[in-house]
Structure formats: C-alpha cells, structure tokens
Design a protein around this motif. Structure first.
Motif, PDB file in Angstrom:
ATOM      1  N   ALA A  39       0.807  -1.225   0.000  1.00  0.00           N
ATOM      2  CA  ALA A  39       0.000   0.000   0.000  1.00  0.00           C
ATOM      3  C   ALA A  39       0.840   1.275   0.000  1.00  0.00           C
ATOM      4  CB  ALA A  39      -0.939   0.010   1.198  1.00  0.00           C
ATOM      5  N   GLN A  40       2.097   1.200   0.383  1.00  0.00           N
ATOM      6  CA  GLN A  40       2.905   2.413   0.544  1.00  0.00           C
ATOM      7  C   GLN A  40       3.010   3.265  -0.719  1.00  0.00           C
ATOM      8  OE1 GLN A  40       3.584   3.512   3.702  1.00  0.00           O
ATOM      9  NE2 GLN A  40       2.326   1.677   3.994  1.00  0.00           N
ATOM     10  N   PRO A  41       3.236   2.695  -1.900  1.00  0.00           N
ATOM     11  CA  PRO A  41       3.281   3.556  -3.100  1.00  0.00           C
ATOM     12  C   PRO A  41       1.946   4.247  -3.370  1.00  0.00           C
ATOM     13  CG  PRO A  41       4.240   1.404  -3.578  1.00  0.00           C
ATOM     14  CD  PRO A  41       3.603   1.308  -2.220  1.00  0.00           C
ATOM     15  N   LEU A  42       0.838   3.574  -3.088  1.00  0.00           N
ATOM     16  CA  LEU A  42      -0.490   4.180  -3.283  1.00  0.00           C
ATOM     17  C   LEU A  42      -0.699   5.335  -2.311  1.00  0.00           C
ATOM     18  CD1 LEU A  42      -2.579   0.878  -3.480  1.00  0.00           C
ATOM     19  CD2 LEU A  42      -1.658   2.219  -5.379  1.00  0.00           C
ATOM     20  N   ILE A  43      -0.307   5.118  -1.065  1.00  0.00           N
ATOM     21  CA  ILE A  43      -0.452   6.156  -0.046  1.00  0.00           C
ATOM     22  C   ILE A  43       0.428   7.351  -0.403  1.00  0.00           C
ATOM     23  CG2 ILE A  43      -0.111   6.701   2.393  1.00  0.00           C
ATOM     24  CD1 ILE A  43      -0.757   3.674   2.944  1.00  0.00           C
ATOM     25  N   ALA A  44       1.665   7.088  -0.806  1.00  0.00           N
ATOM     26  CA  ALA A  44       2.579   8.167  -1.185  1.00  0.00           C
ATOM     27  C   ALA A  44       2.028   8.964  -2.360  1.00  0.00           C
ATOM     28  CB  ALA A  44       3.958   7.592  -1.529  1.00  0.00           C
ATOM     29  N   GLN A  45       1.480   8.274  -3.337  1.00  0.00           N
ATOM     30  CA  GLN A  45       0.899   8.959  -4.500  1.00  0.00           C
ATOM     31  C   GLN A  45      -0.259   9.847  -4.066  1.00  0.00           C
ATOM     32  OE1 GLN A  45      -0.505   6.247  -7.503  1.00  0.00           O
ATOM     33  NE2 GLN A  45      -1.195   7.879  -8.847  1.00  0.00           N
ATOM     34  N   ALA A  46      -1.114   9.336  -3.187  1.00  0.00           N
ATOM     35  CA  ALA A  46      -2.276  10.104  -2.732  1.00  0.00           C
ATOM     36  C   ALA A  46      -1.866  11.330  -1.923  1.00  0.00           C
ATOM     37  CB  ALA A  46      -3.202   9.216  -1.907  1.00  0.00           C
ATOM     38  N   PHE A  47      -0.770  11.223  -1.173  1.00  0.00           N
ATOM     39  CA  PHE A  47      -0.329  12.330  -0.325  1.00  0.00           C
ATOM     40  C   PHE A  47       0.276  13.477  -1.117  1.00  0.00           C
ATOM     41  CE2 PHE A  47      -1.097  10.336   3.699  1.00  0.00           C
ATOM     42  CZ  PHE A  47      -1.031  11.378   4.631  1.00  0.00           C
ATOM     43  N   GLN A  48       0.628  13.257  -2.380  1.00  0.00           N
ATOM     44  CA  GLN A  48       1.189  14.340  -3.177  1.00  0.00           C
ATOM     45  C   GLN A  48       0.179  15.480  -3.248  1.00  0.00           C
ATOM     46  OE1 GLN A  48       2.350  12.621  -6.924  1.00  0.00           O
ATOM     47  NE2 GLN A  48       4.078  11.552  -6.009  1.00  0.00           N
ATOM     48  N   GLY A  49       0.631  16.649  -2.903  1.00  0.00           N
ATOM     49  CA  GLY A  49      -0.255  17.813  -2.889  1.00  0.00           C
ATOM     50  C   GLY A  49      -0.978  18.007  -1.566  1.00  0.00           C
ATOM     51  N   HIS A  50      -0.738  17.123  -0.611  1.00  0.00           N
ATOM     52  CA  HIS A  50      -1.361  17.240   0.713  1.00  0.00           C
ATOM     53  C   HIS A  50      -0.286  17.277   1.796  1.00  0.00           C
ATOM     54  CE1 HIS A  50      -5.477  16.572  -0.699  1.00  0.00           C
ATOM     55  NE2 HIS A  50      -4.982  15.657  -1.501  1.00  0.00           N
ATOM     56  N   GLY A  51       0.820  17.942   1.515  1.00  0.00           N
ATOM     57  CA  GLY A  51       1.943  17.988   2.447  1.00  0.00           C
ATOM     58  C   GLY A  51       1.657  18.683   3.758  1.00  0.00           C
ATOM     59  N   ASP A  52       0.554  19.420   3.813  1.00  0.00           N
ATOM     60  CA  ASP A  52       0.209  20.123   5.052  1.00  0.00           C
ATOM     61  C   ASP A  52      -0.570  19.231   6.025  1.00  0.00           C
ATOM     62  OD1 ASP A  52      -1.843  20.027   3.204  1.00  0.00           O
ATOM     63  OD2 ASP A  52      -2.715  21.931   3.789  1.00  0.00           O
ATOM     64  N   ILE A  53      -0.914  18.019   5.621  1.00  0.00           N
ATOM     65  CA  ILE A  53      -1.644  17.102   6.489  1.00  0.00           C
ATOM     66  C   ILE A  53      -0.639  16.239   7.245  1.00  0.00           C
ATOM     67  CG2 ILE A  53      -3.232  15.133   6.557  1.00  0.00           C
ATOM     68  CD1 ILE A  53      -4.698  16.358   4.200  1.00  0.00           C
ATOM     69  N   ALA A  54      -0.777  16.192   8.555  1.00  0.00           N
ATOM     70  CA  ALA A  54       0.120  15.381   9.382  1.00  0.00           C
ATOM     71  C   ALA A  54      -0.142  13.901   9.120  1.00  0.00           C
ATOM     72  CB  ALA A  54      -0.103  15.699  10.860  1.00  0.00           C
ATOM     73  N   HIS A  55       0.925  13.118   9.109  1.00  0.00           N
ATOM     74  CA  HIS A  55       0.828  11.676   8.870  1.00  0.00           C
ATOM     75  C   HIS A  55       1.587  10.963   9.977  1.00  0.00           C
ATOM     76  CE1 HIS A  55       2.116   7.937   6.458  1.00  0.00           C
ATOM     77  NE2 HIS A  55       0.865   7.773   6.831  1.00  0.00           N
ATOM     78  N   MET A  56       0.869  10.195  10.768  1.00  0.00           N
ATOM     79  CA  MET A  56       1.475   9.429  11.850  1.00  0.00           C
ATOM     80  C   MET A  56       1.380   7.948  11.502  1.00  0.00           C
ATOM     81  SD  MET A  56      -0.320  11.421  15.027  1.00  0.00           S
ATOM     82  CE  MET A  56       0.720  10.717  16.295  1.00  0.00           C
ATOM     83  N   LYS A  57       2.522   7.284  11.428  1.00  0.00           N
ATOM     84  CA  LYS A  57       2.545   5.836  11.176  1.00  0.00           C
ATOM     85  C   LYS A  57       2.859   5.161  12.503  1.00  0.00           C
ATOM     86  CE  LYS A  57       4.170   3.992   7.423  1.00  0.00           C
ATOM     87  NZ  LYS A  57       4.816   3.654   6.144  1.00  0.00           N
ATOM     88  N   ILE A  58       1.938   4.343  12.965  1.00  0.00           N
ATOM     89  CA  ILE A  58       2.074   3.708  14.267  1.00  0.00           C
ATOM     90  C   ILE A  58       2.126   2.190  14.090  1.00  0.00           C
ATOM     91  CG2 ILE A  58       1.054   3.442  16.562  1.00  0.00           C
ATOM     92  CD1 ILE A  58       1.760   6.365  15.887  1.00  0.00           C
ATOM     93  N   GLU A  59       3.173   1.565  14.632  1.00  0.00           N
ATOM     94  CA  GLU A  59       3.246   0.109  14.608  1.00  0.00           C
ATOM     95  C   GLU A  59       2.133  -0.453  15.478  1.00  0.00           C
ATOM     96  OE1 GLU A  59       6.326  -2.853  16.477  1.00  0.00           O
ATOM     97  OE2 GLU A  59       7.080  -2.131  14.535  1.00  0.00           O
TER      98      GLU A  59
END
Length: 112
Positions: A39-59
């Motif tokens: 899923a990481q490439p899909l998530i990265a693609q979607a985040f393009q243009g949304h750099g102002d949104i905080a992203h927390m990755k939690i194990e």
C-alpha cells in the motif's frame, strides 16, 4: 508535515490523538506486513499535494492499546482525523483514489 515512511515503535496516548486539531492521518500497520508494504506507493501517490496534512505511522499489534482503541483489525488501516474526530477510514487501500478521496475530506476545510 509530509508522509512518514517508517512505523513508530511507540505510540502516543489516545488522548493526545483526540486533542489534535490539525488534519491528521493515523496509519496503523507494521514494517513486515505485506499488505502494508504494497500500500505504501499508493499512499505516497495520494499524499502528493497534501503535504500540510500530518501523517502518523504507528506500529500495531495485539497488545497495542492505540490500535485497539480505534478498533483496528486489518493492516494497513488509515484513520483520517479532523479536530480530533475520525472523519474517514481506509483499510487496505487498493488504489490511490481511495486515499485521495479521504484526504480531501480533511483537507477541504483548510481551503475555505
């Protein structure tokens, strides 16, 4: 803040997450999870243009309280929050559009 690439080994308390006022995506998963890695490439693609949104990755895992408080059962699970409230959720995204649509729900208030 831009998209994080690694899952944090320690999680904040649920009260800290609920107190966030800025648009935030909380992603639950693990580094070894095949679905998470795919899923990481899909998530990265979607985040393009949304750099102002905080992203927390939690194990996440069975004994992890934060994931349980969000009733996470499958990885990756992305919880889209605005003003400390869950607005949308995407579980095991299959395309970037799913994530992009959910991001738009928490990013739109910033544009107004």
């Amino acid at each position: 803040m831009s998209m994080n690439t690694e899952y944090a080994k320690t999680a904040p308390e649920r009260a800290e997450i609920d107190a966030l006022t800025a648009p935030t995506v909380v992603e639950f998963g693990t580094d070894w999870c095949g679905h998470c890695r795919a899923a990481q490439p899909l998530i990265a693609q979607a985040f393009q243009g949304h750099g102002d949104i905080a992203h927390m990755k939690i194990e996440d895992g069975k004994s992890r309280a934060l994931g349980r408080s969000f009733r996470v059962t499958l990885w990756p699970t992305l919880v889209f929050m605005l003003g400390g409230k869950e607005v949308a959720r995407v579980v095991r995204p299959r395309d970037a559009a799913e994530v992009r649509d959910a991001l738009a729900l928490i990013d739109e208030p910033l544009a107004q």
